[in-house]
Design a protein around this motif. Sequence first.
Motif, PDB file in Angstrom:
ATOM      1  N   HIS A   1       1.434 -11.636  16.351  1.00 43.05           N
ATOM      2  CA  HIS A   1       1.341 -13.091  16.336  1.00 43.05           C
ATOM      3  C   HIS A   1       2.718 -13.720  16.169  1.00 43.05           C
ATOM      4  CE1 HIS A   1       0.398 -11.549  12.280  1.00 43.05           C
ATOM      5  NE2 HIS A   1       1.225 -12.493  11.876  1.00 43.05           N
ATOM      6  N   HIS A   2       3.758 -12.915  16.159  1.00 44.31           N
ATOM      7  CA  HIS A   2       5.120 -13.421  16.152  1.00 44.31           C
ATOM      8  C   HIS A   2       5.697 -13.140  17.535  1.00 44.31           C
ATOM      9  CE1 HIS A   2       4.463 -13.895  12.049  1.00 44.31           C
ATOM     10  NE2 HIS A   2       4.973 -12.788  11.585  1.00 44.31           N
ATOM     11  N   HIS A   3       6.794 -13.798  17.845  1.00 43.78           N
ATOM     12  CA  HIS A   3       7.411 -13.544  19.140  1.00 43.78           C
ATOM     13  C   HIS A   3       8.159 -12.223  19.145  1.00 43.78           C
ATOM     14  CE1 HIS A   3      10.518 -15.586  16.789  1.00 43.78           C
ATOM     15  NE2 HIS A   3      11.402 -14.949  17.536  1.00 43.78           N
ATOM     16  N   LYS A   4       8.376 -11.642  17.977  1.00 48.52           N
ATOM     17  CA  LYS A   4       9.047 -10.345  17.908  1.00 48.52           C
ATOM     18  C   LYS A   4       8.003  -9.236  17.953  1.00 48.52           C
ATOM     19  CE  LYS A   4      13.162 -11.869  15.596  1.00 48.52           C
ATOM     20  NZ  LYS A   4      14.156 -11.563  14.607  1.00 48.52           N
ATOM     21  N   GLY A   5       8.435  -8.009  17.746  1.00 48.09           N
ATOM     22  CA  GLY A   5       7.536  -6.856  17.808  1.00 48.09           C
ATOM     23  C   GLY A   5       6.594  -6.775  16.627  1.00 48.09           C
ATOM     24  N   ASN A   6       5.773  -5.756  16.647  1.00 42.77           N
ATOM     25  CA  ASN A   6       4.825  -5.517  15.565  1.00 42.77           C
ATOM     26  C   ASN A   6       5.538  -5.221  14.262  1.00 42.77           C
ATOM     27  OD1 ASN A   6       2.317  -5.783  16.798  1.00 42.77           O
ATOM     28  ND2 ASN A   6       2.361  -3.697  17.582  1.00 42.77           N
ATOM     29  N   LEU A   7       4.883  -5.576  13.171  1.00 43.27           N
ATOM     30  CA  LEU A   7       5.317  -5.137  11.854  1.00 43.27           C
ATOM     31  C   LEU A   7       4.343  -4.044  11.436  1.00 43.27           C
ATOM     32  CD1 LEU A   7       6.105  -8.534  10.096  1.00 43.27           C
ATOM     33  CD2 LEU A   7       7.710  -6.905  11.074  1.00 43.27           C
ATOM     34  N   TYR A   8       4.851  -3.012  10.792  1.00 43.61           N
ATOM     35  CA  TYR A   8       4.028  -1.864  10.438  1.00 43.61           C
ATOM     36  C   TYR A   8       3.726  -1.835   8.950  1.00 43.61           C
ATOM     37  CZ  TYR A   8       5.013  -0.241  15.110  1.00 43.61           C
ATOM     38  OH  TYR A   8       5.104  -0.153  16.472  1.00 43.61           O
ATOM     39  N   HIS A   9       2.502  -1.455   8.633  1.00 36.56           N
ATOM     40  CA  HIS A   9       2.040  -1.285   7.259  1.00 36.56           C
ATOM     41  C   HIS A   9       1.741   0.197   7.070  1.00 36.56           C
ATOM     42  CE1 HIS A   9      -1.428  -1.044   4.388  1.00 36.56           C
ATOM     43  NE2 HIS A   9      -0.503  -1.598   3.650  1.00 36.56           N
ATOM     44  N   VAL A  10       2.233   0.759   5.971  1.00 37.84           N
ATOM     45  CA  VAL A  10       1.995   2.168   5.681  1.00 37.84           C
ATOM     46  C   VAL A  10       1.387   2.273   4.288  1.00 37.84           C
ATOM     47  CG1 VAL A  10       3.059   4.441   5.371  1.00 37.84           C
ATOM     48  CG2 VAL A  10       3.931   2.896   7.136  1.00 37.84           C
ATOM     49  N   ARG A  11       0.277   2.999   4.192  1.00 39.46           N
ATOM     50  CA  ARG A  11      -0.381   3.224   2.910  1.00 39.46           C
ATOM     51  C   ARG A  11      -0.489   4.737   2.694  1.00 39.46           C
ATOM     52  NH1 ARG A  11      -4.610   0.940  -0.653  1.00 39.46           N
ATOM     53  NH2 ARG A  11      -5.711   2.725  -1.519  1.00 39.46           N
ATOM     54  N   ILE A  12      -0.134   5.171   1.481  1.00 33.82           N
ATOM     55  CA  ILE A  12      -0.194   6.584   1.126  1.00 33.82           C
ATOM     56  C   ILE A  12      -1.116   6.739  -0.073  1.00 33.82           C
ATOM     57  CG2 ILE A  12       1.115   8.615   0.403  1.00 33.82           C
ATOM     58  CD1 ILE A  12       3.641   7.090   1.470  1.00 33.82           C
ATOM     59  N   ASP A  13      -2.116   7.590   0.046  1.00 37.83           N
ATOM     60  CA  ASP A  13      -2.987   7.968  -1.069  1.00 37.83           C
ATOM     61  C   ASP A  13      -2.685   9.432  -1.354  1.00 37.83           C
ATOM     62  OD1 ASP A  13      -5.166   5.709  -1.545  1.00 37.83           O
ATOM     63  OD2 ASP A  13      -4.780   5.834   0.612  1.00 37.83           O
ATOM     64  N   LEU A  14      -2.173   9.705  -2.548  1.00 42.10           N
ATOM     65  CA  LEU A  14      -1.754  11.043  -2.917  1.00 42.10           C
ATOM     66  C   LEU A  14      -2.608  11.536  -4.081  1.00 42.10           C
ATOM     67  CD1 LEU A  14       0.664  12.920  -2.032  1.00 42.10           C
ATOM     68  CD2 LEU A  14       1.741  12.182  -4.144  1.00 42.10           C
ATOM     69  N   THR A  15      -3.233  12.699  -3.909  1.00 45.87           N
ATOM     70  CA  THR A  15      -4.056  13.282  -4.964  1.00 45.87           C
ATOM     71  C   THR A  15      -3.283  14.409  -5.627  1.00 45.87           C
ATOM     72  OG1 THR A  15      -6.040  12.767  -3.680  1.00 45.87           O
ATOM     73  CG2 THR A  15      -6.292  14.326  -5.501  1.00 45.87           C
ATOM     74  N   VAL A  16      -3.144  14.293  -6.945  1.00 44.04           N
ATOM     75  CA  VAL A  16      -2.504  15.311  -7.766  1.00 44.04           C
ATOM     76  C   VAL A  16      -3.472  15.647  -8.895  1.00 44.04           C
ATOM     77  CG1 VAL A  16      -0.140  14.611  -7.200  1.00 44.04           C
ATOM     78  CG2 VAL A  16      -1.306  13.566  -9.141  1.00 44.04           C
ATOM     79  N   PRO A  17      -3.272  16.752  -9.602  1.00 50.68           N
ATOM     80  CA  PRO A  17      -4.179  17.058 -10.703  1.00 50.68           C
ATOM     81  C   PRO A  17      -4.263  15.879 -11.685  1.00 50.68           C
ATOM     82  CG  PRO A  17      -2.773  18.941 -10.252  1.00 50.68           C
ATOM     83  CD  PRO A  17      -2.249  17.794  -9.429  1.00 50.68           C
ATOM     84  N   ASN A  18      -5.470  15.546 -12.060  1.00 53.12           N
ATOM     85  CA  ASN A  18      -5.731  14.460 -13.011  1.00 53.12           C
ATOM     86  C   ASN A  18      -5.324  13.081 -12.525  1.00 53.12           C
ATOM     87  OD1 ASN A  18      -6.706  16.342 -14.926  1.00 53.12           O
ATOM     88  ND2 ASN A  18      -4.604  16.771 -15.541  1.00 53.12           N
ATOM     89  N   GLY A  19      -5.299  12.867 -11.219  1.00 52.60           N
ATOM     90  CA  GLY A  19      -4.986  11.515 -10.794  1.00 52.60           C
ATOM     91  C   GLY A  19      -4.793  11.334  -9.310  1.00 52.60           C
ATOM     92  N   GLU A  20      -4.700  10.063  -8.951  1.00 51.08           N
ATOM     93  CA  GLU A  20      -4.412   9.677  -7.575  1.00 51.08           C
ATOM     94  C   GLU A  20      -3.393   8.556  -7.626  1.00 51.08           C
ATOM     95  OE1 GLU A  20      -6.692   8.005  -3.622  1.00 51.08           O
ATOM     96  OE2 GLU A  20      -7.719   9.409  -4.934  1.00 51.08           O
ATOM     97  N   LEU A  21      -2.403   8.631  -6.763  1.00 56.15           N
ATOM     98  CA  LEU A  21      -1.365   7.614  -6.685  1.00 56.15           C
ATOM     99  C   LEU A  21      -1.469   6.919  -5.334  1.00 56.15           C
ATOM    100  CD1 LEU A  21       1.608   9.758  -8.026  1.00 56.15           C
ATOM    101  CD2 LEU A  21       0.220   8.139  -9.319  1.00 56.15           C
ATOM    102  N   VAL A  22      -1.153   5.630  -5.325  1.00 53.41           N
ATOM    103  CA  VAL A  22      -1.206   4.859  -4.094  1.00 53.41           C
ATOM    104  C   VAL A  22       0.108   4.114  -3.919  1.00 53.41           C
ATOM    105  CG1 VAL A  22      -2.355   2.978  -2.864  1.00 53.41           C
ATOM    106  CG2 VAL A  22      -3.701   4.532  -4.288  1.00 53.41           C
ATOM    107  N   ALA A  23       0.681   4.223  -2.751  1.00 56.21           N
ATOM    108  CA  ALA A  23       1.861   3.436  -2.390  1.00 56.21           C
ATOM    109  C   ALA A  23       1.524   2.713  -1.102  1.00 56.21           C
ATOM    110  CB  ALA A  23       3.088   4.318  -2.204  1.00 56.21           C
ATOM    111  N   SER A  24       1.796   1.440  -1.084  1.00 55.44           N
ATOM    112  CA  SER A  24       1.460   0.646   0.084  1.00 55.44           C
ATOM    113  C   SER A  24       2.617  -0.298   0.353  1.00 55.44           C
ATOM    114  CB  SER A  24       0.173  -0.141  -0.190  1.00 55.44           C
ATOM    115  OG  SER A  24      -0.199  -0.880   0.925  1.00 55.44           O
TER     116      SER A  24
END
Length: 192
Positions: free
Chosen positions: A53-76
Amino acid sequence: MNAERVPLVEVTFRNMDPSPAVEDKVRAQIEKLGQFHDHIMACRVVVEAGHRHHHKGNLYHVRIDLTVPNGELVASREPSGHHAHEDVYVAVRDAFDAMRRQLQDRLRKQRGRVKHHETPPHGVVREIAPMSDYGLIETPDGREIRFTSKSVVDYDFARLEVGDRVWFTEVDSDDGPAASTVHVEGKHHIVG
């Protein structure tokens, strides 16, 4: 990463064609995370192209769901206002940098090197400045913690209101105390 412990890896592309080159970059970044935590159980990565919706190129979104013992981490990493995220590789790098910081914080806490209490720090949103992409959290002891839209996990920054109760992960920044992740209490998984 420990060769005996190969994590489950899922890479999903949305609003774009699958890219073997981007997937290779993601897998290489996951390998690098193994330098910081050798018990990664699963890593799910979503690479999404925004709508043009902009005159420039796409913007990208990256989401990471990481599972480790006793937890889950999210980076977005949301692309709003970050024209560097017109490059999918920059968006991937930034999201994995955020995940690396979370892993390092988690390991420091587990080793007892962090001065935080067992319960995560909490506070109340005192100020929101959507146009400037920042907010302030006031802690019970009166400290101010700065955060940005990129810090907010599983909630739409634009929907935050003054008075919302939050818990967060505190880090030092050039501008003083900041929150690397902010979780809104009682309001989960609302991403706009």
